[in-house]
Design a protein around this motif. Structure first.
Motif, PDB file in Angstrom:
ATOM      1  N   VAL A 276       0.889  -1.273  -0.062  1.00  0.00           N
ATOM      2  CA  VAL A 276       0.080  -0.057  -0.047  1.00  0.00           C
ATOM      3  C   VAL A 276       0.810   1.178  -0.160  1.00  0.00           C
ATOM      4  N   ILE A 277       0.521   2.124  -0.960  1.00  0.00           N
ATOM      5  CA  ILE A 277       1.391   3.454  -0.705  1.00  0.00           C
ATOM      6  C   ILE A 277       0.473   4.533  -0.326  1.00  0.00           C
ATOM      7  N   ALA A 278       1.038   5.044   0.851  1.00  0.00           N
ATOM      8  CA  ALA A 278       0.046   6.104   1.515  1.00  0.00           C
ATOM      9  C   ALA A 278       1.004   7.486   1.639  1.00  0.00           C
ATOM     10  N   PRO A 279       0.321   8.531   2.023  1.00  0.00           N
ATOM     11  CA  PRO A 279       0.930   9.786   2.402  1.00  0.00           C
ATOM     12  C   PRO A 279       2.206   9.602   3.115  1.00  0.00           C
ATOM     13  N   GLY A 280       3.147  10.445   2.772  1.00  0.00           N
ATOM     14  CA  GLY A 280       4.240  10.279   3.625  1.00  0.00           C
ATOM     15  C   GLY A 280       4.244  10.333   4.971  1.00  0.00           C
TER      16      GLY A 280
ATOM     17  N   ARG B 101      -3.544  -3.285  14.857  1.00  0.00           N
ATOM     18  CA  ARG B 101      -3.664  -4.524  15.704  1.00  0.00           C
ATOM     19  C   ARG B 101      -4.498  -4.147  16.594  1.00  0.00           C
ATOM     20  N   TRP B 102      -4.706  -3.149  17.324  1.00  0.00           N
ATOM     21  CA  TRP B 102      -5.563  -2.677  18.415  1.00  0.00           C
ATOM     22  C   TRP B 102      -6.972  -2.471  18.027  1.00  0.00           C
ATOM     23  N   GLY B 103      -7.297  -2.433  16.815  1.00  0.00           N
ATOM     24  CA  GLY B 103      -8.607  -2.191  16.393  1.00  0.00           C
ATOM     25  C   GLY B 103      -8.937  -1.224  15.323  1.00  0.00           C
ATOM     26  N   ILE B 104      -7.946  -0.244  15.201  1.00  0.00           N
ATOM     27  CA  ILE B 104      -8.269   1.084  14.434  1.00  0.00           C
ATOM     28  C   ILE B 104      -8.186   0.632  12.936  1.00  0.00           C
ATOM     29  N   GLU B 105      -9.155   1.192  12.193  1.00  0.00           N
ATOM     30  CA  GLU B 105      -9.192   0.917  10.801  1.00  0.00           C
ATOM     31  C   GLU B 105      -7.785   1.357  10.045  1.00  0.00           C
ATOM     32  N   GLU B 106      -7.351   0.566   9.106  1.00  0.00           N
ATOM     33  CA  GLU B 106      -5.972   0.710   8.288  1.00  0.00           C
ATOM     34  C   GLU B 106      -6.038   2.490   7.988  1.00  0.00           C
ATOM     35  N   GLN B 107      -7.182   2.693   7.216  1.00  0.00           N
ATOM     36  CA  GLN B 107      -7.026   4.129   6.677  1.00  0.00           C
ATOM     37  C   GLN B 107      -7.069   5.426   7.882  1.00  0.00           C
ATOM     38  N   GLU B 108      -7.699   5.265   8.922  1.00  0.00           N
ATOM     39  CA  GLU B 108      -7.406   5.926  10.076  1.00  0.00           C
ATOM     40  C   GLU B 108      -6.128   6.053  10.795  1.00  0.00           C
TER      41      GLU B 108
ATOM     42  N   SER C 127       4.537  -2.757   3.074  1.00  0.00           N
ATOM     43  CA  SER C 127       4.468  -3.904   2.729  1.00  0.00           C
ATOM     44  C   SER C 127       2.827  -4.665   3.340  1.00  0.00           C
ATOM     45  N   SER C 128       2.433  -5.720   3.143  1.00  0.00           N
ATOM     46  CA  SER C 128       0.873  -6.088   3.580  1.00  0.00           C
ATOM     47  C   SER C 128       1.029  -6.451   5.104  1.00  0.00           C
ATOM     48  N   GLN C 129       2.232  -6.497   5.714  1.00  0.00           N
ATOM     49  CA  GLN C 129       2.631  -6.563   7.134  1.00  0.00           C
ATOM     50  C   GLN C 129       3.085  -5.339   7.834  1.00  0.00           C
ATOM     51  N   TYR C 130       2.745  -4.144   6.778  1.00  0.00           N
ATOM     52  CA  TYR C 130       3.366  -2.930   7.127  1.00  0.00           C
ATOM     53  C   TYR C 130       4.535  -2.469   7.690  1.00  0.00           C
ATOM     54  N   GLN C 131       5.541  -3.180   6.822  1.00  0.00           N
ATOM     55  CA  GLN C 131       6.947  -3.105   6.985  1.00  0.00           C
ATOM     56  C   GLN C 131       7.415  -2.155   5.651  1.00  0.00           C
ATOM     57  N   THR C 132       8.058  -1.026   5.985  1.00  0.00           N
ATOM     58  CA  THR C 132       8.518  -0.105   5.085  1.00  0.00           C
ATOM     59  C   THR C 132       9.264  -0.813   3.738  1.00  0.00           C
TER      60      THR C 132
ATOM     61  N   ALA D  72       1.453  -0.276  12.704  1.00  0.00           N
ATOM     62  CA  ALA D  72       0.979  -1.695  12.616  1.00  0.00           C
ATOM     63  C   ALA D  72       0.244  -1.851  14.187  1.00  0.00           C
ATOM     64  N   ASN D  73       0.895  -1.539  15.126  1.00  0.00           N
ATOM     65  CA  ASN D  73       0.307  -1.557  16.685  1.00  0.00           C
ATOM     66  C   ASN D  73      -1.142  -1.125  16.395  1.00  0.00           C
ATOM     67  N   VAL D  74      -1.325   0.296  16.355  1.00  0.00           N
ATOM     68  CA  VAL D  74      -2.737   0.957  16.216  1.00  0.00           C
ATOM     69  C   VAL D  74      -3.769   0.050  15.461  1.00  0.00           C
TER      70      VAL D  74
END
Length: 376
Positions: free
Chosen positions: A51-55, A321-328, A361-366, A317-319
């Motif tokens: 996923v490409i996101a804002p910096g 995992r704690w239940g916050i939606e990816e986009q948020e 990456s899909s695992q939220y690694q840069t 990634a922590n956030v």
């Protein structure tokens, strides 16, 4: 020359685009377009299953790559810190000076201005965390350096005009006149290392305060009969709150409660990272104290938490995992910090904005970071 990066998903800060490419020229975003529509001759890097996101923007970074800003207040040190944090997805950061002498505060302002003028990639400005703090909530700061600034003392500093300046202060220790002076000088003011009662956080002081630094840490707690700084922070809608999301400084449920309490856009992720991030050395000096990593916690000799040992990608990634939606979660690391710092051309991937993005990456690694049109 036009360049592009593409992925299975792009989040532009508002919505998702599937099988799309981010196109930029020089340091400005031109478009988000379907991969199939890219010109054949464009310089193009594809990231599968990413996923490409804002910096990402980290407004509180004490060090990285073996360097503490307090120990090396130079543009070169800022460059090293930015490089270390890029490996964890951070496009821009605010090097943070932990309470120091007035001479070093001046040096930090000058070093940040030089770094911006020299176009060192990733510098947004500087964060002065102290020395206008409350000794009751000193954390790992040296309380002997604390004082309440006068207008003349503030006037004497070489304030920056071409970069962002964030000041963390215990606002009960700073006069309304001094807070007004900072506000009128375009300094962003955040309340932190504060032991104020709710009563001491007057309407006037809060109107001059933009945010709250590392919510829940080094501030008077929320109690039934005394809201303290924590309760006031949660209840002050205009003010943003930064949070260290390493799972050590703040319990996940406390974070989720803050997320429910604050209006959308007012909760930001910070790392508060120290020299140990991106370094082989798990020990460093701060104000003559040895700080070391023990069980993934950074502590001083007294066992007090002293910053964090985490990057932005792990924090996001922590956030999630704690239940916050990816986009948020992605907005908390990019869009919302950009808004908090008044960085109008960052925090979204849209035409005319600075070419800045984080590839995960899909695992939220840069996987990569784009800063001002340069892909790292």
């Amino acid at each position: 020359m036009m360049k592009a990066i593409s992925a299975s998903r792009i989040f532009d800060g508002i919505r998702y685009h599937n099988d799309a490419a981010l196109v930029w020229q020089d340091d400005v975003i031109q478009a988000i377009t379907p991969i199939a529509d890219l010109p054949a001759d464009i310089e193009h890097q594809h990231y599968a299953d990413a996923v490409i996101a804002p910096g990402f923007i980290d407004i509180q970074v004490n060090g990285g790559g073996g360097v503490m800003f307090n120990n090396d207040i130079t543009p070169q040190a800022i460059k090293t810190i930015c490089q270390a944090h890029r490996t964890h997805g951070t496009a821009y950061l605010m090097p943070t000076l932990i309470s120091s002498t007035p001479e070093n505060v001046a040096k930090a302002l000058i070093a940040a201005e030089q770094a911006v003028n020299e176009k060192i990639p990733g510098v947004l400005g500087v964060h002065l965390e102290g020395p206008w703090l409350n000794k009751e909530k000193k954390g790992a700061h040296n309380a002997e350096l604390f004082y309440s600034p006068t207008i003349d003392e503030l006037n004497a500093f070489p304030w920056i005009v071409n970069a962002k300046v964030l000041v963390t202060a215990a606002i009960e220790k700073v006069s309304d006149e001094a807070l007004t002076w900072l506000k009128e000088s375009d300094v962003i003011v955040s309340c932190g290392h504060s032991n104020a009662t709710a009563e001491a956080l007057t309407e006037k002081k809060l109107s001059l305060t933009d945010g709250f630094t590392h919510l829940f840490n080094a501030m008077s707690p929320f109690e039934g009969r005394e809201p303290g700084v924590v309760g006031t922070a949660l209840n002050t809608d205009h003010a943003w709150c930064s949070v260290i999301t390493d799972g050590i400084h703040v319990h996940p449920n406390s974070f989720l409660l803050a997320h429910k309490a604050k209006p959308q856009g007012k909760l930001l992720i910070i790392t508060d990272a120290m020299a140990s991030l991106g370094s082989k050395n798990n020990r460093f000096e701060l104000d003559g104290q040895t700080i070391e990593v023990i069980d993934n916690k950074l502590v001083n000799a007294e066992g007090s938490l002293a910053g964090a040992h985490i990057g932005m990608d792990e924090s996001v990634a922590n956030v999630i995992r704690w239940g916050i939606e990816e986009q948020e979660a992605l907005k908390m690391a990019s869009t919302y910090p950009a808004q908090a710092m008044g960085a109008d051309n960052l925090g979204q991937l849209k035409p005319g904005y600075r070419a800045a993005a984080t590839v995960l990456s899909s695992q939220y690694q840069t996987q990569a970071v784009l800063v001002d049109g340069v892909l790292f």
